[in-house]
Design a protein around this motif. Structure first.
Motif, PDB file in Angstrom:
ATOM      1  N   SER A  91      -2.698  14.315 -11.711  1.00 35.00           N
ATOM      2  CA  SER A  91      -2.857  12.923 -12.149  1.00 35.00           C
ATOM      3  C   SER A  91      -4.269  12.429 -11.867  1.00 35.00           C
ATOM      4  O   SER A  91      -4.919  12.858 -10.913  1.00 35.00           O
ATOM      5  CB  SER A  91      -1.850  12.017 -11.431  1.00 35.00           C
ATOM      6  OG  SER A  91      -0.533  12.369 -11.764  1.00 35.00           O
ATOM      7  N   VAL A  92      -4.714  11.475 -12.703  1.00 34.61           N
ATOM      8  CA  VAL A  92      -6.045  10.887 -12.555  1.00 34.61           C
ATOM      9  C   VAL A  92      -5.881   9.372 -12.420  1.00 34.61           C
ATOM     10  O   VAL A  92      -5.320   8.718 -13.305  1.00 34.61           O
ATOM     11  CB  VAL A  92      -6.950  11.211 -13.759  1.00 34.61           C
ATOM     12  CG1 VAL A  92      -8.347  10.636 -13.549  1.00 34.61           C
ATOM     13  CG2 VAL A  92      -7.017  12.716 -14.002  1.00 34.61           C
ATOM     14  N   VAL A  93      -6.383   8.829 -11.325  1.00 38.83           N
ATOM     15  CA  VAL A  93      -6.348   7.389 -11.094  1.00 38.83           C
ATOM     16  C   VAL A  93      -7.493   6.767 -11.886  1.00 38.83           C
ATOM     17  O   VAL A  93      -8.648   7.172 -11.744  1.00 38.83           O
ATOM     18  CB  VAL A  93      -6.475   7.071  -9.591  1.00 38.83           C
ATOM     19  CG1 VAL A  93      -6.444   5.566  -9.346  1.00 38.83           C
ATOM     20  CG2 VAL A  93      -5.385   7.783  -8.794  1.00 38.83           C
ATOM     21  N   ILE A  94      -7.159   5.749 -12.720  1.00 41.69           N
ATOM     22  CA  ILE A  94      -8.187   5.185 -13.603  1.00 41.69           C
ATOM     23  C   ILE A  94      -8.395   3.681 -13.396  1.00 41.69           C
ATOM     24  O   ILE A  94      -9.149   3.067 -14.147  1.00 41.69           O
ATOM     25  CB  ILE A  94      -7.883   5.493 -15.089  1.00 41.69           C
ATOM     26  CG1 ILE A  94      -6.586   4.843 -15.559  1.00 41.69           C
ATOM     27  CG2 ILE A  94      -7.862   7.008 -15.320  1.00 41.69           C
ATOM     28  CD1 ILE A  94      -6.384   4.935 -17.081  1.00 41.69           C
ATOM     29  N   GLY A  95      -7.768   3.081 -12.399  1.00 36.71           N
ATOM     30  CA  GLY A  95      -8.079   1.691 -12.076  1.00 36.71           C
ATOM     31  C   GLY A  95      -6.936   0.736 -12.259  1.00 36.71           C
ATOM     32  O   GLY A  95      -5.859   1.126 -12.653  1.00 36.71           O
ATOM     33  N   GLY A  96      -7.188  -0.466 -11.939  1.00 41.02           N
ATOM     34  CA  GLY A  96      -8.361  -1.158 -11.469  1.00 41.02           C
ATOM     35  C   GLY A  96      -8.538  -1.107  -9.958  1.00 41.02           C
ATOM     36  O   GLY A  96      -8.041  -0.211  -9.273  1.00 41.02           O
ATOM     37  N   GLU A  97      -9.240  -2.132  -9.475  1.00 37.97           N
ATOM     38  CA  GLU A  97      -9.680  -2.156  -8.090  1.00 37.97           C
ATOM     39  C   GLU A  97      -8.531  -1.937  -7.106  1.00 37.97           C
ATOM     40  O   GLU A  97      -8.635  -1.093  -6.207  1.00 37.97           O
ATOM     41  CB  GLU A  97     -10.377  -3.485  -7.779  1.00 37.97           C
ATOM     42  CG  GLU A  97     -10.834  -3.593  -6.339  1.00 37.97           C
ATOM     43  CD  GLU A  97     -11.484  -4.924  -6.012  1.00 37.97           C
ATOM     44  OE1 GLU A  97     -12.256  -4.957  -5.035  1.00 37.97           O
ATOM     45  OE2 GLU A  97     -11.225  -5.932  -6.714  1.00 37.97           O
ATOM     46  N   SER A  98      -7.446  -2.674  -7.227  1.00 40.26           N
ATOM     47  CA  SER A  98      -6.353  -2.544  -6.244  1.00 40.26           C
ATOM     48  C   SER A  98      -5.674  -1.185  -6.335  1.00 40.26           C
ATOM     49  O   SER A  98      -5.230  -0.638  -5.316  1.00 40.26           O
ATOM     50  CB  SER A  98      -5.327  -3.672  -6.411  1.00 40.26           C
ATOM     51  OG  SER A  98      -4.682  -3.588  -7.653  1.00 40.26           O
ATOM     52  N   ILE A  99      -5.611  -0.598  -7.515  1.00 35.53           N
ATOM     53  CA  ILE A  99      -5.011   0.730  -7.679  1.00 35.53           C
ATOM     54  C   ILE A  99      -5.907   1.786  -7.031  1.00 35.53           C
ATOM     55  O   ILE A  99      -5.430   2.674  -6.327  1.00 35.53           O
ATOM     56  CB  ILE A  99      -4.761   1.053  -9.164  1.00 35.53           C
ATOM     57  CG1 ILE A  99      -3.910  -0.043  -9.827  1.00 35.53           C
ATOM     58  CG2 ILE A  99      -4.142   2.433  -9.329  1.00 35.53           C
ATOM     59  CD1 ILE A  99      -2.552  -0.273  -9.204  1.00 35.53           C
ATOM     60  N   TYR A 100      -7.216   1.688  -7.264  1.00 38.46           N
ATOM     61  CA  TYR A 100      -8.146   2.615  -6.610  1.00 38.46           C
ATOM     62  C   TYR A 100      -8.000   2.538  -5.093  1.00 38.46           C
ATOM     63  O   TYR A 100      -7.912   3.554  -4.405  1.00 38.46           O
ATOM     64  CB  TYR A 100      -9.590   2.294  -6.974  1.00 38.46           C
ATOM     65  CG  TYR A 100     -10.021   2.688  -8.362  1.00 38.46           C
ATOM     66  CD1 TYR A 100      -9.825   3.976  -8.857  1.00 38.46           C
ATOM     67  CD2 TYR A 100     -10.677   1.775  -9.185  1.00 38.46           C
ATOM     68  CE1 TYR A 100     -10.260   4.338 -10.119  1.00 38.46           C
ATOM     69  CE2 TYR A 100     -11.120   2.131 -10.449  1.00 38.46           C
ATOM     70  CZ  TYR A 100     -10.908   3.409 -10.911  1.00 38.46           C
ATOM     71  OH  TYR A 100     -11.342   3.766 -12.165  1.00 38.46           O
ATOM     72  N   ARG A 101      -7.989   1.325  -4.557  1.00 38.63           N
ATOM     73  CA  ARG A 101      -7.927   1.157  -3.096  1.00 38.63           C
ATOM     74  C   ARG A 101      -6.608   1.699  -2.536  1.00 38.63           C
ATOM     75  O   ARG A 101      -6.582   2.280  -1.457  1.00 38.63           O
ATOM     76  CB  ARG A 101      -8.126  -0.301  -2.719  1.00 38.63           C
ATOM     77  CG  ARG A 101      -9.555  -0.745  -2.973  1.00 38.63           C
ATOM     78  CD  ARG A 101      -9.898  -2.083  -2.363  1.00 38.63           C
ATOM     79  NE  ARG A 101     -11.242  -2.482  -2.724  1.00 38.63           N
ATOM     80  CZ  ARG A 101     -12.344  -2.097  -2.112  1.00 38.63           C
ATOM     81  NH1 ARG A 101     -12.271  -1.269  -1.094  1.00 38.63           N
ATOM     82  NH2 ARG A 101     -13.532  -2.513  -2.513  1.00 38.63           N
ATOM     83  N   ALA A 102      -5.522   1.512  -3.273  1.00 40.45           N
ATOM     84  CA  ALA A 102      -4.217   1.975  -2.809  1.00 40.45           C
ATOM     85  C   ALA A 102      -4.093   3.495  -2.840  1.00 40.45           C
ATOM     86  O   ALA A 102      -3.424   4.087  -1.988  1.00 40.45           O
ATOM     87  CB  ALA A 102      -3.108   1.352  -3.653  1.00 40.45           C
ATOM     88  N   LEU A 103      -4.756   4.140  -3.806  1.00 43.36           N
ATOM     89  CA  LEU A 103      -4.510   5.570  -4.032  1.00 43.36           C
ATOM     90  C   LEU A 103      -5.680   6.495  -3.702  1.00 43.36           C
ATOM     91  O   LEU A 103      -5.522   7.713  -3.746  1.00 43.36           O
ATOM     92  CB  LEU A 103      -4.065   5.788  -5.482  1.00 43.36           C
ATOM     93  CG  LEU A 103      -2.762   5.062  -5.861  1.00 43.36           C
ATOM     94  CD1 LEU A 103      -2.448   5.271  -7.332  1.00 43.36           C
ATOM     95  CD2 LEU A 103      -1.616   5.515  -4.985  1.00 43.36           C
ATOM     96  N   LEU A 104      -6.829   5.943  -3.360  1.00 40.88           N
ATOM     97  CA  LEU A 104      -7.993   6.789  -3.083  1.00 40.88           C
ATOM     98  C   LEU A 104      -7.719   7.790  -1.963  1.00 40.88           C
ATOM     99  O   LEU A 104      -8.175   8.938  -2.028  1.00 40.88           O
ATOM    100  CB  LEU A 104      -9.217   5.932  -2.747  1.00 40.88           C
ATOM    101  CG  LEU A 104     -10.525   6.692  -2.563  1.00 40.88           C
ATOM    102  CD1 LEU A 104     -10.912   7.453  -3.837  1.00 40.88           C
ATOM    103  CD2 LEU A 104     -11.636   5.736  -2.148  1.00 40.88           C
ATOM    104  N   ASP A 105      -6.944   7.394  -0.958  1.00 37.53           N
ATOM    105  CA  ASP A 105      -6.643   8.308   0.156  1.00 37.53           C
ATOM    106  C   ASP A 105      -5.850   9.537  -0.290  1.00 37.53           C
ATOM    107  O   ASP A 105      -5.777  10.522   0.443  1.00 37.53           O
ATOM    108  CB  ASP A 105      -5.856   7.590   1.250  1.00 37.53           C
ATOM    109  CG  ASP A 105      -6.722   6.673   2.087  1.00 37.53           C
ATOM    110  OD1 ASP A 105      -7.962   6.761   1.990  1.00 37.53           O
ATOM    111  OD2 ASP A 105      -6.156   5.864   2.838  1.00 37.53           O
ATOM    112  N   PHE A 106      -5.242   9.490  -1.470  1.00 33.09           N
ATOM    113  CA  PHE A 106      -4.442  10.606  -1.970  1.00 33.09           C
ATOM    114  C   PHE A 106      -5.240  11.503  -2.924  1.00 33.09           C
ATOM    115  O   PHE A 106      -4.726  12.492  -3.416  1.00 33.09           O
ATOM    116  CB  PHE A 106      -3.188  10.076  -2.677  1.00 33.09           C
ATOM    117  CG  PHE A 106      -2.305   9.279  -1.769  1.00 33.09           C
ATOM    118  CD1 PHE A 106      -1.369   9.910  -0.956  1.00 33.09           C
ATOM    119  CD2 PHE A 106      -2.436   7.907  -1.688  1.00 33.09           C
ATOM    120  CE1 PHE A 106      -0.569   9.178  -0.100  1.00 33.09           C
ATOM    121  CE2 PHE A 106      -1.628   7.165  -0.834  1.00 33.09           C
ATOM    122  CZ  PHE A 106      -0.701   7.796  -0.036  1.00 33.09           C
ATOM    123  N   CYS A 107      -6.490  11.125  -3.188  1.00 35.49           N
ATOM    124  CA  CYS A 107      -7.343  11.878  -4.117  1.00 35.49           C
ATOM    125  C   CYS A 107      -8.223  12.870  -3.367  1.00 35.49           C
ATOM    126  O   CYS A 107      -8.622  12.618  -2.230  1.00 35.49           O
ATOM    127  CB  CYS A 107      -8.235  10.920  -4.903  1.00 35.49           C
ATOM    128  SG  CYS A 107      -7.319   9.799  -5.978  1.00 35.49           S
TER     129      CYS A 107
END
Length: 165
Positions: A91-107
């Motif tokens: 999977s690829v996280v594509i945004g926005g800001e709150s989604i990036y912040r929530a999921l960056l630790d899993f990337c």
């Protein structure tokens, strides 16, 4: 998981729900890197797509706290845990800001387009240059389109990403 984002020199990503500076070469690269992979996004990001419709050729996984939100052609998740349980590793996280912040630790990888200037903004991505768990894994030479200089930089996590059990 991976993430993809376009940032300015201050790591800003948007203003008033819009990209800071749409670059056609970057949009083409975005399509190449995400086509055939599940994409994870928020409801607000979906609303910026043409017709507010999911991206074709990709499984669209939407994280939304809005009760009862549904969209044809996408899967909607009310919480992060349920989304992570359904999201494949590619999977690829594509945004926005709150989604990036929530999921960056899993990337484990982030594809960044660095726009080599700053813009007025109201949404930001975490500064990976200042983050101890991230390092530059590759850079491409700067490019220019319509007087806008930009550069593709790939970041790799130096510590293992969080588990998704």
């Amino acid at each position: 998981m991976k993430a993809i984002v376009a940032v300015d020199q201050a790591w800003a990503i948007g203003r008033e729900g819009r990209l800071l500076c749409p670059i056609s070469a970057d949009l083409k690269r975005f399509k190449e890197l995400t086509l055939g992979h599940p994409v994870i996004l928020g409801r607000k990001t979906l609303s910026t797509f043409p017709g507010g419709r999911p991206l074709p050729g990709r499984r669209n996984l939407i994280l939304s706290r809005s009760p009862g939100f549904r969209v044809e052609g996408a899967e909607v998740f009310a919480d992060q845990e349920t989304l992570l349980a359904a999201a494949p590793d590619d999977s690829v996280v594509i945004g926005g800001e709150s989604i990036y912040r929530a999921l960056l630790d899993f990337c484990d990888t982030v594809y960044v387009t660095k726009i080599l200037r700053t813009f007025p903004a109201d949404a930001w991505f975490p500064d990976l240059d200042a983050a101890p768990d991230w390092s530059v894994a590759g850079t491409e030479p700067p490019l220019e389109e319509k007087d806008v200089a930009f550069q593709y930089v790939t970041y790799a996590r130096t510590a293992p990403p969080r588990g998704r059990d």
